[in-house]
Design a protein around this motif. Structure first.
Motif, PDB file in Angstrom:
ATOM      1  N   ALA A 150      -3.256  15.482  10.495  1.00 48.40           N
ATOM      2  CA  ALA A 150      -1.908  15.718  10.998  1.00 48.40           C
ATOM      3  C   ALA A 150      -1.917  16.861  12.013  1.00 48.40           C
ATOM      4  O   ALA A 150      -2.718  17.796  11.902  1.00 48.40           O
ATOM      5  CB  ALA A 150      -0.970  16.051   9.842  1.00 48.40           C
ATOM      6  N   ASN A 151      -1.006  16.798  12.978  1.00 48.74           N
ATOM      7  CA  ASN A 151      -0.951  17.831  14.010  1.00 48.74           C
ATOM      8  C   ASN A 151      -0.646  19.214  13.448  1.00 48.74           C
ATOM      9  O   ASN A 151      -0.994  20.228  14.058  1.00 48.74           O
ATOM     10  CB  ASN A 151       0.093  17.461  15.067  1.00 48.74           C
ATOM     11  N   ASP A 152       0.053  19.268  12.306  1.00 52.11           N
ATOM     12  CA  ASP A 152       0.403  20.564  11.734  1.00 52.11           C
ATOM     13  C   ASP A 152      -0.556  21.016  10.634  1.00 52.11           C
ATOM     14  O   ASP A 152      -0.254  21.928   9.871  1.00 52.11           O
ATOM     15  CB  ASP A 152       1.832  20.532  11.192  1.00 52.11           C
ATOM     16  N   ASP A 153      -1.729  20.388  10.567  1.00 50.38           N
ATOM     17  CA  ASP A 153      -2.734  20.783   9.575  1.00 50.38           C
ATOM     18  C   ASP A 153      -3.194  22.215   9.882  1.00 50.38           C
ATOM     19  O   ASP A 153      -3.601  22.529  11.000  1.00 50.38           O
ATOM     20  CB  ASP A 153      -3.931  19.825   9.636  1.00 50.38           C
ATOM     21  N   SER A 154      -3.128  23.093   8.884  1.00 51.53           N
ATOM     22  CA  SER A 154      -3.453  24.507   9.093  1.00 51.53           C
ATOM     23  C   SER A 154      -4.896  24.714   9.536  1.00 51.53           C
ATOM     24  O   SER A 154      -5.217  25.723  10.179  1.00 51.53           O
ATOM     25  CB  SER A 154      -3.188  25.299   7.808  1.00 51.53           C
ATOM     26  N   ARG A 155      -5.763  23.770   9.222  1.00 50.24           N
ATOM     27  CA  ARG A 155      -7.172  23.908   9.611  1.00 50.24           C
ATOM     28  C   ARG A 155      -7.334  23.872  11.128  1.00 50.24           C
ATOM     29  O   ARG A 155      -8.277  24.476  11.672  1.00 50.24           O
ATOM     30  CB  ARG A 155      -8.004  22.811   8.963  1.00 50.24           C
ATOM     31  N   LEU A 156      -6.419  23.207  11.807  1.00 46.90           N
ATOM     32  CA  LEU A 156      -6.497  23.149  13.268  1.00 46.90           C
ATOM     33  C   LEU A 156      -6.291  24.536  13.873  1.00 46.90           C
ATOM     34  O   LEU A 156      -6.978  24.929  14.819  1.00 46.90           O
ATOM     35  CB  LEU A 156      -5.464  22.171  13.823  1.00 46.90           C
ATOM     36  N   LEU A 157      -5.340  25.287  13.317  1.00 46.09           N
ATOM     37  CA  LEU A 157      -5.099  26.652  13.796  1.00 46.09           C
ATOM     38  C   LEU A 157      -6.303  27.544  13.536  1.00 46.09           C
ATOM     39  O   LEU A 157      -6.658  28.392  14.368  1.00 46.09           O
ATOM     40  CB  LEU A 157      -3.855  27.234  13.124  1.00 46.09           C
ATOM     41  N   GLU A 158      -6.933  27.384  12.386  1.00 45.91           N
ATOM     42  CA  GLU A 158      -8.105  28.194  12.061  1.00 45.91           C
ATOM     43  C   GLU A 158      -9.246  27.908  13.044  1.00 45.91           C
ATOM     44  O   GLU A 158      -9.914  28.838  13.524  1.00 45.91           O
ATOM     45  CB  GLU A 158      -8.555  27.900  10.633  1.00 45.91           C
ATOM     46  N   ILE A 159      -9.467  26.637  13.326  1.00 40.91           N
ATOM     47  CA  ILE A 159     -10.520  26.268  14.281  1.00 40.91           C
ATOM     48  C   ILE A 159     -10.192  26.827  15.658  1.00 40.91           C
ATOM     49  O   ILE A 159     -11.056  27.394  16.346  1.00 40.91           O
ATOM     50  CB  ILE A 159     -10.668  24.735  14.334  1.00 40.91           C
ATOM     51  N   ALA A 160      -8.931  26.675  16.072  1.00 41.17           N
ATOM     52  CA  ALA A 160      -8.512  27.145  17.391  1.00 41.17           C
ATOM     53  C   ALA A 160      -8.697  28.654  17.524  1.00 41.17           C
ATOM     54  O   ALA A 160      -9.192  29.148  18.550  1.00 41.17           O
ATOM     55  CB  ALA A 160      -7.054  26.762  17.635  1.00 41.17           C
ATOM     56  N   ALA A 161      -8.330  29.408  16.481  1.00 42.73           N
ATOM     57  CA  ALA A 161      -8.452  30.868  16.525  1.00 42.73           C
ATOM     58  C   ALA A 161      -9.906  31.300  16.594  1.00 42.73           C
ATOM     59  O   ALA A 161     -10.234  32.335  17.203  1.00 42.73           O
ATOM     60  CB  ALA A 161      -7.777  31.486  15.306  1.00 42.73           C
ATOM     61  N   ASP A 162     -10.802  30.541  15.982  1.00 39.80           N
ATOM     62  CA  ASP A 162     -12.227  30.868  16.053  1.00 39.80           C
ATOM     63  C   ASP A 162     -12.768  30.669  17.465  1.00 39.80           C
ATOM     64  O   ASP A 162     -13.683  31.378  17.901  1.00 39.80           O
ATOM     65  CB  ASP A 162     -13.028  29.988  15.082  1.00 39.80           C
ATOM     66  N   ILE A 163     -12.208  29.711  18.183  1.00 43.41           N
ATOM     67  CA  ILE A 163     -12.671  29.429  19.545  1.00 43.41           C
ATOM     68  C   ILE A 163     -12.172  30.477  20.526  1.00 43.41           C
ATOM     69  O   ILE A 163     -12.908  30.956  21.384  1.00 43.41           O
ATOM     70  CB  ILE A 163     -12.217  28.020  19.981  1.00 43.41           C
ATOM     71  N   GLY A 164     -10.899  30.843  20.407  1.00 37.46           N
ATOM     72  CA  GLY A 164     -10.329  31.824  21.332  1.00 37.46           C
ATOM     73  C   GLY A 164      -8.949  32.248  20.881  1.00 37.46           C
ATOM     74  O   GLY A 164      -8.206  31.461  20.278  1.00 37.46           O
ATOM     75  N   SER A 165      -8.572  33.494  21.183  1.00 37.77           N
ATOM     76  CA  SER A 165      -7.324  34.057  20.678  1.00 37.77           C
ATOM     77  C   SER A 165      -6.089  33.291  21.127  1.00 37.77           C
ATOM     78  O   SER A 165      -5.096  33.208  20.390  1.00 37.77           O
ATOM     79  CB  SER A 165      -7.200  35.522  21.113  1.00 37.77           C
ATOM     80  N   ASP A 166      -6.095  32.752  22.346  1.00 38.97           N
ATOM     81  CA  ASP A 166      -4.894  32.081  22.829  1.00 38.97           C
ATOM     82  C   ASP A 166      -4.958  30.563  22.724  1.00 38.97           C
ATOM     83  O   ASP A 166      -4.054  29.868  23.175  1.00 38.97           O
ATOM     84  CB  ASP A 166      -4.576  32.491  24.270  1.00 38.97           C
ATOM     85  N   VAL A 167      -6.005  30.031  22.115  1.00 39.94           N
ATOM     86  CA  VAL A 167      -6.089  28.574  21.933  1.00 39.94           C
ATOM     87  C   VAL A 167      -5.001  28.059  20.984  1.00 39.94           C
ATOM     88  O   VAL A 167      -4.399  27.007  21.248  1.00 39.94           O
ATOM     89  CB  VAL A 167      -7.493  28.154  21.449  1.00 39.94           C
ATOM     90  N   PRO A 168      -4.683  28.749  19.866  1.00 35.63           N
ATOM     91  CA  PRO A 168      -3.637  28.243  18.972  1.00 35.63           C
ATOM     92  C   PRO A 168      -2.309  27.988  19.668  1.00 35.63           C
ATOM     93  O   PRO A 168      -1.594  27.049  19.322  1.00 35.63           O
ATOM     94  CB  PRO A 168      -3.510  29.349  17.921  1.00 35.63           C
ATOM     95  N   PHE A 169      -1.975  28.820  20.657  1.00 26.68           N
ATOM     96  CA  PHE A 169      -0.713  28.632  21.371  1.00 26.68           C
ATOM     97  C   PHE A 169      -0.618  27.234  21.975  1.00 26.68           C
ATOM     98  O   PHE A 169       0.422  26.571  21.914  1.00 26.68           O
ATOM     99  CB  PHE A 169      -0.563  29.680  22.473  1.00 26.68           C
TER     100      PHE A 169
END
Length: 209
Positions: free
Chosen positions: A19-38
């Motif tokens: 799902a698009n709102d799966d919290s794991r996506l935010l965790e992965i994004a934050a590991d890649i770069g600080s502004d990727v989650p946005f």
């Protein structure tokens, strides 16, 4: 690069059924770069009456939805020079006293462009201008041409102006284009506006080379 990374994460999520709102996506994004989650756009919505923005805290990965009282329009000017983010941060000086973000957040909610203009600040602007005099010259030319609410984007080198409905953007952007040519500053001028994320964005690219 950050928006590309977010798009790749969303593509993999779609392929794997996450799902698009799966919290794991935010965790992965934050590991890649600080502004990727946005750029994942999780929690961001848009309608004709309400435009949402995000407040980023921490190192940029902690996002809180914000309401914009009015859509915003921008003129973004990208000079033909680049800045090292690491170098800009090395040159920056952390202020002893932080400035509260509450006044500008209230102005954004109310759609008060004048208060937004008074509230925008960038601690990296001074160090960016020190490393690249062209950035300082560009901001000076923008102000001289009557463009309102100007500031540096992030660590640079692009600068922006927040435009209101009464701003004569045609006259002022034409004046800026002439001033940049006379000052031998090569840059791209892009008109943009607030939109929901993720969304395909269209813009008019005005090259002043």
């Amino acid at each position: 690069a950050s928006s590309d990374a977010a798009a790749a994460i969303r593509a993999v999520a779609a392929i794997t059924g996450l799902a698009n709102d799966d919290s794991r996506l935010l965790e992965i994004a934050a590991d890649i770069g600080s502004d990727v989650p946005f750029f994942l756009g999780i929690g961001s919505t848009q309608s004709e009456k309400t435009v949402q923005a995000m407040r980023a805290t921490g190192r940029g990965e902690r996002l809180t939805p914000l309401r914009l009282g009015t859509p915003l329009r921008f003129l973004v000017v990208y000079p033909a020079t680049s800045l090292s983010t690491a170098a800009v941060y090395r040159e920056s000086v952390v202020a002893k006293e932080p400035v509260s973000a509450e006044p500008i957040l209230a102005a954004m909610d109310a759609g008060d462009l004048d208060e937004i203009g008074r509230g925008i600040a960038n601690r990296l602007a001074q160090s960016a201008a020190k490393l690249s005099p062209m950035v300082a010259d560009l901001l000076e030319q923008m102000w001289r041409c009557g463009l309102p609410r100007c500031q540096l984007t992030g660590s640079g080198s692009a600068c922006f102006s927040i435009l209101g409905p009464g701003d004569d953007i045609t006259t002022r952007s034409s004046a800026l284009r002439r001033a940049l040519v006379e000052s031998n500053i090569k840059a791209h001028m892009i008109f943009a506006h607030t939109t929901s994320i993720p969304q395909r964005i269209h813009w008019q690219d005005c090259n002043v080379d």
